[in-house]
Design an enzyme around this catalytic site. Structure first.
Site, mmCIF file in Angstrom:
data_model
loop_
_atom_site.group_PDB
_atom_site.id
_atom_site.type_symbol
_atom_site.label_atom_id
_atom_site.label_comp_id
_atom_site.label_asym_id
_atom_site.label_seq_id
_atom_site.Cartn_x
_atom_site.Cartn_y
_atom_site.Cartn_z
ATOM 1 N N ASP A 1 0.903 -0.892 -0.281
ATOM 2 C CA ASP A 1 0.043 0.076 0.217
ATOM 3 C C ASP A 1 0.625 2.000 0.302
ATOM 4 O O ASP A 1 1.727 1.299 -0.822
ATOM 5 C CB ASP A 1 -1.332 0.177 1.733
ATOM 6 C CG ASP A 1 -2.062 0.982 1.275
ATOM 7 O OD1 ASP A 1 -2.936 0.466 0.360
ATOM 8 O OD2 ASP A 1 -1.981 1.547 2.062
ATOM 9 N N TYR B 1 -12.452 7.668 -2.114
ATOM 10 C CA TYR B 1 -11.883 7.554 -0.840
ATOM 11 C C TYR B 1 -11.172 8.264 -1.189
ATOM 12 O O TYR B 1 -10.589 9.702 0.686
ATOM 13 C CB TYR B 1 -11.703 5.872 -0.353
ATOM 14 C CG TYR B 1 -10.602 5.661 -0.191
ATOM 15 C CD1 TYR B 1 -9.514 5.835 0.019
ATOM 16 C CD2 TYR B 1 -11.137 5.047 -2.232
ATOM 17 C CE1 TYR B 1 -7.744 5.363 -0.657
ATOM 18 C CE2 TYR B 1 -9.187 5.073 -2.654
ATOM 19 C CZ TYR B 1 -8.607 4.416 -2.088
ATOM 20 O OH TYR B 1 -7.253 4.211 -2.459
ATOM 21 N N TYR C 1 -2.493 10.526 1.992
ATOM 22 C CA TYR C 1 -2.894 11.046 0.719
ATOM 23 C C TYR C 1 -3.064 12.487 0.359
ATOM 24 O O TYR C 1 -2.572 12.833 -0.887
ATOM 25 C CB TYR C 1 -4.288 10.700 0.792
ATOM 26 C CG TYR C 1 -4.372 8.997 1.702
ATOM 27 C CD1 TYR C 1 -4.913 8.698 0.133
ATOM 28 C CD2 TYR C 1 -4.277 9.041 2.940
ATOM 29 C CE1 TYR C 1 -5.490 6.704 0.374
ATOM 30 C CE2 TYR C 1 -4.603 7.230 2.837
ATOM 31 C CZ TYR C 1 -5.185 6.011 1.664
ATOM 32 O OH TYR C 1 -5.388 4.818 2.310
ATOM 33 N N HIS D 1 -7.128 -6.467 -0.977
ATOM 34 C CA HIS D 1 -5.656 -5.528 -0.801
ATOM 35 C C HIS D 1 -5.292 -6.186 0.238
ATOM 36 O O HIS D 1 -3.461 -5.582 0.041
ATOM 37 C CB HIS D 1 -6.330 -4.299 -0.406
ATOM 38 C CG HIS D 1 -5.513 -3.237 -0.460
ATOM 39 N ND1 HIS D 1 -4.630 -2.898 -1.520
ATOM 40 C CD2 HIS D 1 -5.588 -2.278 0.570
ATOM 41 C CE1 HIS D 1 -3.973 -1.818 -1.403
ATOM 42 N NE2 HIS D 1 -4.361 -1.444 -0.207
#
Length: 326
Positions: A108, A157, A238, A305
């Site tokens: 990730d 998201y 993010y 994931h």
């Protein structure tokens, strides 16, 4: 420091690096070191299976809580979470531990940062095994948040996570343990993760039971750490990503590639694998051109994931089969 998080043989320490204090879990004393990098909403703990198995095979294994997570310092500003900051933290960690080169293993955001580590400091990496996330083609001309919004809309998201303060407030409306389960479930489906504005994260459905790879003990551990640290640090990855793109001008165009031996692993049910254009890219010649020493791409059938949690033994074997050759 006393052990925590499920196994007494894993030790914990705090290392000063790049202006922050970083919590590090470690085990093993082999001559070669593996540095594990986690994603969101994870901690060092996501690598516990691999730490135990690969240390038993003769490797020194190190898994930090990355900047903003767990027991590591969490600057409040998103601008402090660019790839340059994260790689700087990791280089400083290796310097503090007097480690010259490592095998990198990432998942990730950890995979994203491992790719940047390989681009910025290939001299410190022997080889890399990355899970779920291939290299991101960042440049000053490409804002990925805008690209995601154009494809998926404002409720995607990644776009919702840009909303400083609002998302944290929505998270606070849900008991932390339940929120952890909601987040792990949200990212364990191949569909685009969408969070409606009307109901926020409290409106995400509660799964009827925990997935087989996530125990009550796991949820309790994650919840205890995020209750302490909050979620802003993790969300800032993010929020900082467009800034990383703006700063990548020196690497735009030209012949700047990832010149480290690499292996890539993804599940066919991974939410990243299902992103628009991602499957084609992963199986394209362009991926091989950007990572010329890419030796293998593994697609695991039926795996979502979190492959290191869903198939821990298989992931350990994939890592070992690759790195034992160096």
């Amino acid at each position: 420091m006393a052990a925590e998080g499920g196994d007494q043989s894993i030790t914990h320490s705090t290392i000063s690096t790049n202006g922050i204090n970083m919590h590090v879990a470690s085990i093993g004393a082999g001559p070669a070191t593996i540095l594990f990098l986690h994603g969101f909403p994870e901690l060092w703990y996501t690598w516990r299976h691999q730490l135990l198995s690969l240390s038993a095979l003769g490797y020194r294994c190190i898994a930090p809580d990355l900047r903003g997570f767990g027991d590591t310092d969490a600057p409040s500003s998103p601008a402090k979470y660019t790839a340059f900051h994260i790689v700087g933290d990791l280089v400083g960690l290796l310097d503090a531990l007097k480690i010259d080169k490592v095998f990198l293993v990432g998942h990730d955001w950890g995979a994203a940062m491992a790719w940047y580590f390989c681009r910025f400091r290939p001299d410190r990496v022997t080889a890399v095994v990355n899970l779920s996330v291939p290299p991101t083609r960042q440049s000053p001309a490409l804002n990925l948040v805008d690209a995601f919004r154009a494809v998926y809309g404002d409720e995607y998201y990644f776009c919702r996570f840009q909303e400083v303060g609002k998302v944290e407030s929505e998270f606070a409306e849900v008991e932390t343990g339940k929120l952890m389960v909601k987040l792990f479930t949200l990212f364990s489906k191949p569909d685009p993760p969408m969070v409606p504005r009307e109901t926020g994260f409290r409106g995400l459905p509660d799964p009827p039971s925990l997935p087989s790879w996530l125990s009550e003990e796991d949820v309790e551990y994650y919840a205890s750490k995020f209750q302490k640290s909050g979620f802003t640090g993790g969300l800032n990855y993010y929020r900082a990503f467009p800034l990383t793109g703006e700063l990548m001008g020196p690497w735009a165009g030209g012949d700047c590639k990832y010149t480290v031996p690499a292996k890539f692993i993804v599940g066919d049910q991974d939410v990243v694998y299902g992103m628009v254009g991602m499957k084609d890219y992963i199986h394209s010649e362009e991926f091989k051109k950007e990572v010329p020493l890419l030796e293998e791409v593994v697609v695991m059938e039926g795996v979502p994931h979190f492959p290191n949690l869903v198939k821990p033994h298989e992931i350990t074997q994939h890592i070992y089969d690759f790195i034992k050759r160096f």
